[in-house]
Design an enzyme around this catalytic site. Structure first.
Site, PDB file in Angstrom:
ATOM      1  N   GLY A  39       2.652   2.769  10.793  1.00 53.08           N
ATOM      2  CA  GLY A  39       3.578   3.883  10.606  1.00 53.08           C
ATOM      3  C   GLY A  39       4.329   4.283  11.869  1.00 53.08           C
ATOM      4  CD  GLU A  84      -2.849   5.632   6.665  1.00 53.93           C
ATOM      5  OE1 GLU A  84      -2.859   5.603   5.427  1.00 53.93           O
ATOM      6  OE2 GLU A  84      -1.925   5.159   7.361  1.00 53.93           O
ATOM      7  CG  ASN A 132      -1.787   1.219   1.315  1.00 56.57           C
ATOM      8  OD1 ASN A 132      -1.841   2.015   0.363  1.00 56.57           O
ATOM      9  ND2 ASN A 132      -2.485   1.388   2.429  1.00 56.57           N
ATOM     10  CD  GLU A 154      -3.385  -2.156   7.473  1.00 59.10           C
ATOM     11  OE1 GLU A 154      -2.381  -2.484   6.850  1.00 59.10           O
ATOM     12  OE2 GLU A 154      -3.928  -1.041   7.341  1.00 59.10           O
ATOM     13  CB  SER A 189       5.432  -1.271  12.084  1.00 61.15           C
ATOM     14  OG  SER A 189       5.030   0.072  12.309  1.00 61.15           O
ATOM     15  CG  HIS A 232      -5.878   2.029   5.229  1.00 65.80           C
ATOM     16  ND1 HIS A 232      -5.421   2.976   6.112  1.00 65.80           N
ATOM     17  CD2 HIS A 232      -4.863   1.140   5.070  1.00 65.80           C
ATOM     18  CE1 HIS A 232      -4.169   2.675   6.467  1.00 65.80           C
ATOM     19  NE2 HIS A 232      -3.816   1.560   5.838  1.00 65.80           N
ATOM     20  CE  LYS A 279      -0.313   3.323   4.682  1.00 70.20           C
ATOM     21  NZ  LYS A 279      -0.152   3.426   6.131  1.00 70.20           N
TER      22      LYS A 279
HETATM   23  P1  13P Z   1       3.048   0.718   7.701  1.00 69.55           P
HETATM   24  O1  13P Z   1       3.571  -0.562   7.134  1.00 69.55           O
HETATM   25  O2  13P Z   1       3.764   1.936   7.207  1.00 69.55           O
HETATM   26  O3  13P Z   1       2.945   0.663   9.202  1.00 69.55           O
HETATM   27  O4  13P Z   1       1.545   0.881   7.156  1.00 69.55           O
HETATM   28  C1  13P Z   1       0.685  -0.191   7.285  1.00 69.55           C
HETATM   29  C2  13P Z   1      -0.527   0.118   6.517  1.00 69.55           C
HETATM   30  O5  13P Z   1      -1.286   1.003   6.851  1.00 69.55           O
HETATM   31  C3  13P Z   1      -0.757  -0.668   5.287  1.00 69.55           C
HETATM   32  O6  13P Z   1      -2.033  -0.440   4.787  1.00 69.55           O
END
Ligand code: 13P
Length: 315
Positions: free
Chosen positions: A238, A162, A79, A232, A277, A160, A81
């Site tokens: 992150g 976010e 992903n 997640e 992560s 997601h 983003k």
């Molecule tokens: P990270 O791997 O940067 O923690 O992000 C995970 C994520 O949100 C994947 O959709």
């Protein structure tokens, strides 16, 4: 019946005894799935009779380990983003390939999707990070599932955290998006996960279960088989603070139990992947857990070398 029970039954049974089980065979893009339910011994119909996949069934290895892989092939997804470039698209599309062990899906920003799909030429898959609910119409900025498919996208990330947080997407909207995704023939990755506060309060599983049940209520549960559920935990995204393999495995077991309460086959067939992560160092410990069927990788997917090391960590 849980997968491990089915496997125990299988590993103690010579092939002729396969007919003693009620067996469903699914051949999909994500592998060959045989799904068992122990049933009346009187039901001795040979497994392969009239089965269009007979040659494949006969080639299947008997060993439970290998069999398990055939049931749920790992899914490793990137992903990006709001990151990436045309150069990155070209590099990833040229290098990444599905393997015997893992299916690969890349989620670049939507504007890069068509280029990724054409450059990858099915060596790896790609998809969109979010989807509009409408099939078409006056909805400025939205993208419909048919449009994703028209340019070669096959997957969609739904719900997601976010988007749930930044765009205030509710559980109900996520359910509608999941419905739109499967109706368009896209393979969804449904994201669910709790905040740190919710975990500290001991509510992690309840939160995740609620998100899952509301989302799945909008579809026929069998429509999730071809996709995946991504656990997640928000506190791990992150932050560099990944869930321990034990924490992730425990939650995946809980998610699988919820699936089982809705549909036994969904519990066996649906991949539950972990995100938060994941990196090249912690991937193999996570993948060694019985119920972790791959990863949804954010930050660590932005370096091709790191992402390919994560793919290589699938046993
Ligand atoms: P990270 O791997 O940067 O923690 O992000 C995970 C994520 O949100 C994947 O959709």
């Amino acid at each position: 019946m849980v997968a491990s029970d089915a496997l125990d039954a299988l590993s103690n049974a010579p092939p002729l005894y396969w007919a003693y089980y009620e067996t469903k065979v699914y051949l999909s893009d994500s592998g060959l799935w045989l799904i068992w339910q122990q049933s009346a011994l009187s039901d001795r119909v040979p497994l392969a009779t009239g089965c269009p996949w007979q040659p494949l069934v006969q080639r299947l290895p008997l060993r439970a380990q290998i069999f398990r892989l055939a049931m749920r092939k790992a899914l490793i997804a990137a992903n990006w983003k709001c990151h990436g470039s045309l150069t990155m698209v070209d590099e990833y599309a040229a290098v990444l390939e599905h393997s015997q062990n893992a299916e690969i899906a890349v989620f670049p920003p939507a504007v890069f999707l068509a280029r990724y799909a054409s450059k990858a030429a099915n060596r790896s898959d790609c998809g969109i990070q979010d989807l509009g609910v409408a099939v078409s119409g006056a909805h400025t900025g939205e993208i419909a599932g048919d449009m994703v498919r028209a340019v070669g996208g096959r997957w969609v990330i739904v719900g997601h955290s976010e988007r749930r947080h930044d765009q205030m997407e509710s559980d109900d909207l996520v359910a509608k998006k999941l419905n739109a995704a499967v109706n368009a023939g896209l393979r969804p990755i449904l994201c669910i996960g709790e905040t740190e506060q919710q975990r500290d309060a001991g509510n992690a599983l309840a939160v995740v279960e609620h998100q899952l049940r509301v989302a799945l209520a909008g579809i026929n549960v069998s429509q999730i088989y071809a996709g995946a559920i991504a656990y997640e935990p928000i506190w791990a995204i992150g932050t560099g603070r990944t869930a321990t393999p034990r924490q992730a495995q425990d939650m995946h077991v809980g998610i699988r139990a919820v699936l089982r309460s809705l549909d036994v086959d969904a519990a066996l067939a649906t991949r539950i992947i972990y995100g938060g992560s994941v990196n090249a160092e912690n991937a193999s410990a996570l993948f060694s857990q019985a119920d972790i069927d791959g990863a949804l990788v954010g930050g660590a997917s932005l370096q091709l070398d790191t992402f390919t090391r994560i793919i290589a960590a699938v046993a």
